[in-house]
Design a protein around this motif. Structure first.
Motif, PDB file in Angstrom:
ATOM      1  N   TYR A 110       3.889   6.268   1.439  1.00 14.04           N
ATOM      2  CA  TYR A 110       3.763   4.988   2.140  1.00 14.04           C
ATOM      3  C   TYR A 110       3.801   3.849   1.129  1.00 14.04           C
ATOM      4  N   TRP A 111       4.111   2.674   1.667  1.00 15.25           N
ATOM      5  CA  TRP A 111       4.000   1.445   0.880  1.00 15.25           C
ATOM      6  C   TRP A 111       2.730   0.706   1.309  1.00 15.25           C
ATOM      7  N   THR A 112       2.199  -0.114   0.432  1.00 11.49           N
ATOM      8  CA  THR A 112       1.051  -0.966   0.785  1.00 11.49           C
ATOM      9  C   THR A 112       1.482  -2.424   0.698  1.00 11.49           C
ATOM     10  N   TRP A 113       2.512  -2.747   1.456  1.00 18.86           N
ATOM     11  CA  TRP A 113       3.040  -4.109   1.446  1.00 18.86           C
ATOM     12  C   TRP A 113       1.971  -5.127   1.839  1.00 18.86           C
ATOM     13  N   ASP A 265       3.210  -8.147  16.553  1.00 14.71           N
ATOM     14  CA  ASP A 265       2.924  -8.623  15.197  1.00 14.71           C
ATOM     15  C   ASP A 265       3.275  -7.546  14.177  1.00 14.71           C
ATOM     16  N   ASN A 266       2.865  -6.296  14.452  1.00 10.21           N
ATOM     17  CA  ASN A 266       3.183  -5.201  13.541  1.00 10.21           C
ATOM     18  C   ASN A 266       4.677  -4.903  13.509  1.00 10.21           C
ATOM     19  N   MET A 267       5.335  -5.007  14.660  1.00  8.37           N
ATOM     20  CA  MET A 267       6.781  -4.781  14.697  1.00  8.37           C
ATOM     21  C   MET A 267       7.503  -5.796  13.815  1.00  8.37           C
ATOM     22  N   GLY A 415      -4.638  -9.125   8.550  1.00  9.65           N
ATOM     23  CA  GLY A 415      -3.666  -8.073   8.277  1.00  9.65           C
ATOM     24  C   GLY A 415      -3.222  -7.410   9.560  1.00  9.65           C
ATOM     25  N   PRO A 416      -2.359  -6.414   9.463  1.00  9.26           N
ATOM     26  CA  PRO A 416      -1.868  -5.728  10.663  1.00  9.26           C
ATOM     27  C   PRO A 416      -2.963  -4.888  11.309  1.00  9.26           C
ATOM     28  N   GLY A 528      -5.209  -0.926   1.442  1.00  9.47           N
ATOM     29  CA  GLY A 528      -4.304  -1.667   2.302  1.00  9.47           C
ATOM     30  C   GLY A 528      -3.632  -0.785   3.328  1.00  9.47           C
ATOM     31  N   PRO A 529      -2.845  -1.369   4.199  1.00 12.26           N
ATOM     32  CA  PRO A 529      -2.153  -0.609   5.240  1.00 12.26           C
ATOM     33  C   PRO A 529      -1.179   0.405   4.639  1.00 12.26           C
ATOM     34  N   HIS A 530      -1.006   1.531   5.311  1.00  5.89           N
ATOM     35  CA  HIS A 530      -0.046   2.542   4.896  1.00  5.89           C
ATOM     36  C   HIS A 530       1.231   2.380   5.734  1.00  5.89           C
ATOM     37  N   TRP A 531       2.160   1.578   5.215  1.00  2.01           N
ATOM     38  CA  TRP A 531       3.462   1.439   5.869  1.00  2.01           C
ATOM     39  C   TRP A 531       4.286   2.668   5.475  1.00  2.01           C
ATOM     40  N   VAL A 532       4.318   3.658   6.341  1.00  8.98           N
ATOM     41  CA  VAL A 532       4.890   4.955   5.979  1.00  8.98           C
ATOM     42  C   VAL A 532       6.377   4.827   5.648  1.00  8.98           C
ATOM     43  N   LYS A 533       6.802   5.657   4.706  1.00  9.05           N
ATOM     44  CA  LYS A 533       8.206   5.676   4.303  1.00  9.05           C
ATOM     45  C   LYS A 533       9.020   6.521   5.288  1.00  9.05           C
ATOM     46  N   PRO A 534      10.291   6.216   5.456  1.00  9.85           N
ATOM     47  CA  PRO A 534      11.123   6.968   6.399  1.00  9.85           C
ATOM     48  C   PRO A 534      11.128   8.454   6.072  1.00  9.85           C
ATOM     49  N   SER A 535      10.880   9.269   7.096  1.00  5.46           N
ATOM     50  CA  SER A 535      10.819  10.718   6.910  1.00  5.46           C
ATOM     51  C   SER A 535      10.962  11.422   8.252  1.00  5.46           C
ATOM     52  N   ILE A 536      11.628  12.584   8.247  1.00  3.34           N
ATOM     53  CA  ILE A 536      11.630  13.439   9.434  1.00  3.34           C
ATOM     54  C   ILE A 536      10.715  14.643   9.224  1.00  3.34           C
TER      55      ILE A 536
END
Length: 540
Positions: A110-113, A265-267, A415-416, A528-536
């Protein structure tokens, strides 16, 4: 035309004055007209009424890349105070594929943007209801870049329609509503996205019969039942076509269903971190079509109920129609995959296949932010905690307004909204320990198989067993049996049932509030928030 030619020919042969000889050239021209005109009339008939049968056989030139790239609106059309979707971080991966995680931030999944809300700037033209503070603060300037499409049906539950209109799409003046019939959707207009397929050639018999039945039935007489599902799979490809045609300059195309709840907002925060000129396809992964010699390859598609997003590049590649040697546009994507739709159960599955097969775009899964669970079914824990919540599925009509009011009371500058906030602030799950006529152990549950185990003696005994068991966070007592659960979730109402007597027919649920509160304290999401990275690989 033919009578004029006959008179003209007679005039040339006999007409006034000296008879004129008929030349061989005129005879050839005359015969050519007699042959060409009927041919053109027949060709015109087929072009108008049977073009899809012709265009599949025409040779096409290579794609015109220029048609696929005027996606980003001119900056002059962007309000000077906003300029959204223009500041993607340097570590954002360019394209889906292998290696996307290498050298990115902390090497985690994940990213913590550090994202920023675009809500809160009052806009008198923000919505169809300017008296609503939520809509007055809605960032409607983003809607030139984000085209939202809601998929519904004329026989949908009226209470769900009312809920959507008063919450999720309330502040979206340009929302595109697609359905299986032209009808009013509250104060909005829903478009029959199936009528130009054409339906009689495109659908199987039972689906077409139901489609006609709806056409010939008043809205008050419509049957609100599962038959509407027969038409659902036919809507996906044409709704993408229509959305792109409606707003060809959009950067993002967001698709949701009538029981989806979206946290806008999150979108918007999410989309602000990706480049729409790259072919992105976001959603919650589901297994789809297999292909290859022995079916060794599998396509993953975005589950429609959790909503999904296409970037302008991905949507453009999907709906693009190459031109043939005489400049006419080629076959539509809906015609190209007609047989696939007939053979498959689900439209979201075929959309994923068409994106892979035609556009060379594969799913970038963002589970659990795109969430296939209902509000009461979210299993809070390691997978659902520090991640921003973007969508909820199977939202009950009575929950829309509660969620809407709670979301709009949230201080977005903090934050989100995270799943942690959903549990602690919305559900307040750590503040009560018992609920009647309720089942919270229907997933991730387990029990002691011995019928005479002490935990089955009573609700109190079941509670004590849960407290002793380190894995247990909650339980349900029903039918003189104790069911434990590792999950932390709300659960759902459940009426008494079963071959039991008296109180044993009831469902009574409880929570180990001490364990739940301890989990909350030990997992504060400080990084911070875990903006998950693209994954299947990360999937439901």
């Amino acid at each position: 035309m033919l009578s004029w030619l006959t008179r003209r020919r007679k005039t040339i042969r006999e007409g006034p004055g000296v008879p004129q000889p008929v030349t061989r050239g005129f005879q050839w021209w005359n015969r050519a007209l007699y042959i060409t005109i009927p041919f053109l009339l027949v060709l015109n008939y087929f072009i108008i009424f049977h073009w899809s049968a012709i265009e599949a056989y025409l040779p096409f030139t290579s794609s015109d890349a220029g048609e696929l790239r005027p996606f980003r609106p001119p900056t002059s059309s962007v309000p000077a105070s906003s300029e959204p979707f223009d500041n993607a971080p340097n570590d954002t991966p360019d394209l889906p594929g292998e290696g996307r995680l290498e050298g990115v931030e902390n090497g985690l999944d994940y990213w913590t943007w550090n994202t920023h809300t675009q809500f809160g700037y009052a806009n008198a033209n923000a919505s169809t209801n300017d008296t609503d503070p939520a809509c007055a603060n809605f960032p409607s300037s983003l809607l030139f870049a984000v085209q939202v499409t809601l998929k519904t049906g004329v026989a949908d539950d009226k209470s769900r329609t009312k809920s959507q209109l008063s919450t999720v799409i309330k502040c979206l003046p340009n929302v595109f509503i697609v359905s299986d019939s032209d009808h009013q959707y509250g104060n909005r207009k829903a478009l029959d996205v199936l009528k130009d397929l054409p339906p009689d050639e495109y659908m199987k018999g039972d689906a077409y019969d139901f489609y006609l039945e709806q056409k010939n039935t008043t809205k008050e007489e419509l049957r609100q039942n599962s038959d509407g599902w027969k038409l659902d799979k036919y809507k996906f490809l044409p709704m993408v076509e229509k959305a792109v045609a409606l707003n060809p300059n959009a950067e993002w195309y967001v698709f949701l269903e009538s029981d989806s709840y979206i946290f806008w907002d999150n979108m918007f925060r999410l989309l602000n971190n990706f480049d729409s000129t790259k072919p992105w396809y976001f959603g919650s992964p589901s297994p789809g079509k297999t292909y290859g010699k022995d079916g060794e390859n599998k396509i993953w598609f975005a589950y429609g109920g959790a909503s999904f997003v296409l970037s302008a590049a991905a949507a453009g590649k999907l709906v693009h129609r190459e031109r043939n040697i005489i400049g006419m546009k080629g076959i539509r994507v809906t015609d190209q995959y007609r047989q696939d739709i007939l053979d498959d159960c689900c439209g979201d599955s075929i959309l994923g296949w068409a994106l892979h097969d035609k556009a060379n775009v594969d799913l970038s899964g963002l589970f659990p932010m795109f969430n296939p669970h209902s509000l009461d079914g979210v299993p809070f824990g390691n997978k659902y905690w520090c991640e921003p919540v973007i969508s909820l599925h199977k939202t009950a009509s009575q929950d829309y307004v509660k969620l809407w009011e709670w979301e709009n009371s949230w201080n977005r500058k903090k934050g989100p909204l995270l799943y942690r906030d959903l549990l602690t602030s919305y559900h307040n799950l750590g503040t009560f320990d018992r609920r009647e006529d309720w089942d919270n152990a229907d997933t991730d549950g387990y029990h002691h198989e011995e019928a005479d185990h002490p935990s089955h003696a009573s609700f109190s005994a079941c509670m004590e067993e849960c407290k002793k068991d380190e894995q247990c966070h909650q339980f349900t007592y029903h039918g003189a049996h104790c069911w434990l659960s590792r999950a932390m979730k709300m659960g759902h109402p459940k009426n008494p049932d079963g071959a039991h007597e008296g109180q044993d027919r009831n469902y009574v649920s409880g929570w180990d509030v001490d364990k739940i509160n301890k989990w909350v304290e030990e997992n504060p999401c400080e990084e911070g928030p875990h903006w998950v990275k693209p994954s299947i690989e990360r999937k439901f």
